[in-house]
Design a protein around this motif. Sequence first.
Motif, PDB file in Angstrom:
ATOM      1  N   PHE A 148       7.745  18.040  26.959  1.00 62.22           N
ATOM      2  CA  PHE A 148       8.374  19.294  26.562  1.00 62.22           C
ATOM      3  C   PHE A 148       7.523  20.079  25.571  1.00 62.22           C
ATOM      4  CE2 PHE A 148      12.250  17.225  28.217  1.00 62.22           C
ATOM      5  CZ  PHE A 148      12.645  18.247  29.080  1.00 62.22           C
ATOM      6  N   ARG A 149       6.696  19.394  24.797  1.00 63.37           N
ATOM      7  CA  ARG A 149       5.785  20.121  23.911  1.00 63.37           C
ATOM      8  C   ARG A 149       4.788  20.933  24.735  1.00 63.37           C
ATOM      9  NH1 ARG A 149       4.713  19.483  18.524  1.00 63.37           N
ATOM     10  NH2 ARG A 149       5.601  17.396  18.392  1.00 63.37           N
ATOM     11  N   ARG A 150       4.397  20.384  25.869  1.00 65.40           N
ATOM     12  CA  ARG A 150       3.487  21.131  26.751  1.00 65.40           C
ATOM     13  C   ARG A 150       4.122  22.420  27.256  1.00 65.40           C
ATOM     14  NH1 ARG A 150       1.604  16.236  30.809  1.00 65.40           N
ATOM     15  NH2 ARG A 150       0.401  15.004  29.290  1.00 65.40           N
ATOM     16  N   LEU A 151       5.431  22.430  27.362  1.00 63.08           N
ATOM     17  CA  LEU A 151       6.148  23.603  27.876  1.00 63.08           C
ATOM     18  C   LEU A 151       6.392  24.657  26.809  1.00 63.08           C
ATOM     19  CD1 LEU A 151       8.816  21.909  30.198  1.00 63.08           C
ATOM     20  CD2 LEU A 151       6.504  22.698  30.760  1.00 63.08           C
ATOM     21  N   GLY A 152       6.064  24.339  25.552  1.00 62.56           N
ATOM     22  CA  GLY A 152       6.224  25.308  24.480  1.00 62.56           C
ATOM     23  C   GLY A 152       7.166  24.828  23.394  1.00 62.56           C
ATOM     24  N   GLU A 153       7.107  25.508  22.253  1.00 57.62           N
ATOM     25  CA  GLU A 153       7.896  25.121  21.094  1.00 57.62           C
ATOM     26  C   GLU A 153       9.394  25.156  21.374  1.00 57.62           C
ATOM     27  OE1 GLU A 153       8.410  24.168  16.849  1.00 57.62           O
ATOM     28  OE2 GLU A 153       6.892  23.833  18.406  1.00 57.62           O
ATOM     29  N   GLY A 154       9.845  26.171  22.112  1.00 53.35           N
ATOM     30  CA  GLY A 154      11.274  26.285  22.392  1.00 53.35           C
ATOM     31  C   GLY A 154      11.799  25.112  23.195  1.00 53.35           C
ATOM     32  N   ALA A 155      11.081  24.743  24.251  1.00 55.56           N
ATOM     33  CA  ALA A 155      11.498  23.614  25.086  1.00 55.56           C
ATOM     34  C   ALA A 155      11.464  22.316  24.301  1.00 55.56           C
ATOM     35  CB  ALA A 155      10.594  23.522  26.314  1.00 55.56           C
ATOM     36  N   PHE A 156      10.436  22.159  23.475  1.00 56.03           N
ATOM     37  CA  PHE A 156      10.304  20.948  22.660  1.00 56.03           C
ATOM     38  C   PHE A 156      11.482  20.811  21.702  1.00 56.03           C
ATOM     39  CE2 PHE A 156       8.740  19.070  18.631  1.00 56.03           C
ATOM     40  CZ  PHE A 156       8.480  17.789  19.079  1.00 56.03           C
ATOM     41  N   LEU A 157      11.849  21.894  21.029  1.00 58.52           N
ATOM     42  CA  LEU A 157      12.949  21.839  20.075  1.00 58.52           C
ATOM     43  C   LEU A 157      14.279  21.586  20.768  1.00 58.52           C
ATOM     44  CD1 LEU A 157      12.066  24.721  17.586  1.00 58.52           C
ATOM     45  CD2 LEU A 157      11.989  22.266  17.155  1.00 58.52           C
ATOM     46  N   ARG A 158      14.495  22.205  21.925  1.00 57.83           N
ATOM     47  CA  ARG A 158      15.769  22.000  22.631  1.00 57.83           C
ATOM     48  C   ARG A 158      15.951  20.540  23.005  1.00 57.83           C
ATOM     49  NH1 ARG A 158      14.410  27.095  24.745  1.00 57.83           N
ATOM     50  NH2 ARG A 158      13.350  26.177  26.550  1.00 57.83           N
ATOM     51  N   TYR A 159      14.863  19.899  23.451  1.00 55.23           N
ATOM     52  CA  TYR A 159      14.964  18.481  23.798  1.00 55.23           C
ATOM     53  C   TYR A 159      15.091  17.614  22.551  1.00 55.23           C
ATOM     54  CZ  TYR A 159      13.823  13.758  25.096  1.00 55.23           C
ATOM     55  OH  TYR A 159      13.873  12.396  25.232  1.00 55.23           O
TER      56      TYR A 159
END
Length: 309
Positions: A148-159
Amino acid sequence: IEEVYTGLCGWAPELGVFPAHAVIVSASHPARGNPFWLKPGLCSGAELDRYNRETAVAQESDPFWVGEVGQLAAKVASLTGHYLPKDVAEYRPFLSSIVDCTLCHACLGLDDAPRALLNDEGAPDELGLFGRLDRVETAGVLWPFTYFRRLGEGAFLRYARLAFGYYFVVLADRMQAAVDRISRNEHEKVGASPAIFIQVMSDVNISPQLAMLGLEEAASVRPQWLATLITELWVRGSGSSAEFSVRVLYSGKIQRPCPGQRGALCPWSAFRALLLKFAPDAGSCPQFYDNYDLVSSLKSEVPSPEASS
């Protein structure tokens, strides 16, 4: 397990010392008074289930897992006389079992660990094949965070908020409670809350914290036995003029989790913001907010139990 306990402590465990009624199991059903928030993946629901399915599908076609890890797992299976798992998702549990067994057997003097995993002194070879297993197994623990970090900060935080972010709410709440008391000159009163909290965790608890704090180097290998992740609150002055800072140490080494941090200390305001950005909202994690009572002034900043009902 009894042999490992005896090897570490020097004596066998006794039922009278660990009566069932006195043991708090962190994996128990969420309830006030239980440290249920030590368990990753607490915010179970459709959203977290969807994220977990997404990471599982991505792992099955990821070049690193299919290629390098698959070859490593095949080599280790041959060395240890085990069958190679059929599914990529089973590589990490398989390698984890080999790492655990090698550590236990070698460190307790049992002469049956594969020599290819040991150094000349008979200890697990951190610089050789065993070290590769260690790093890959830890990469498996952190795979969802990495993906999810690869997908961006927003995706990383949501997970991350759903996976373990609520633990940072507990940490922030406890530290803020200390800040509140010191700011009001109440920290020396009888009945003030503890000055230290000690929690026993495993690698699947500690490694995600390191990753969420941005401590990538520390997170890249499995926490060693008796590894410690310490968060200290430092104060200069007293009352309303007191200034607060935080020092983070991992197994005795100073860490720098705050943006732009160069020295050993990070301003409390910056560390607090770092923790709270991982706070899940009440609607996505009622399991936490319905069963944990905030004790600090954070009550006005994070969702309350009533907000999730």
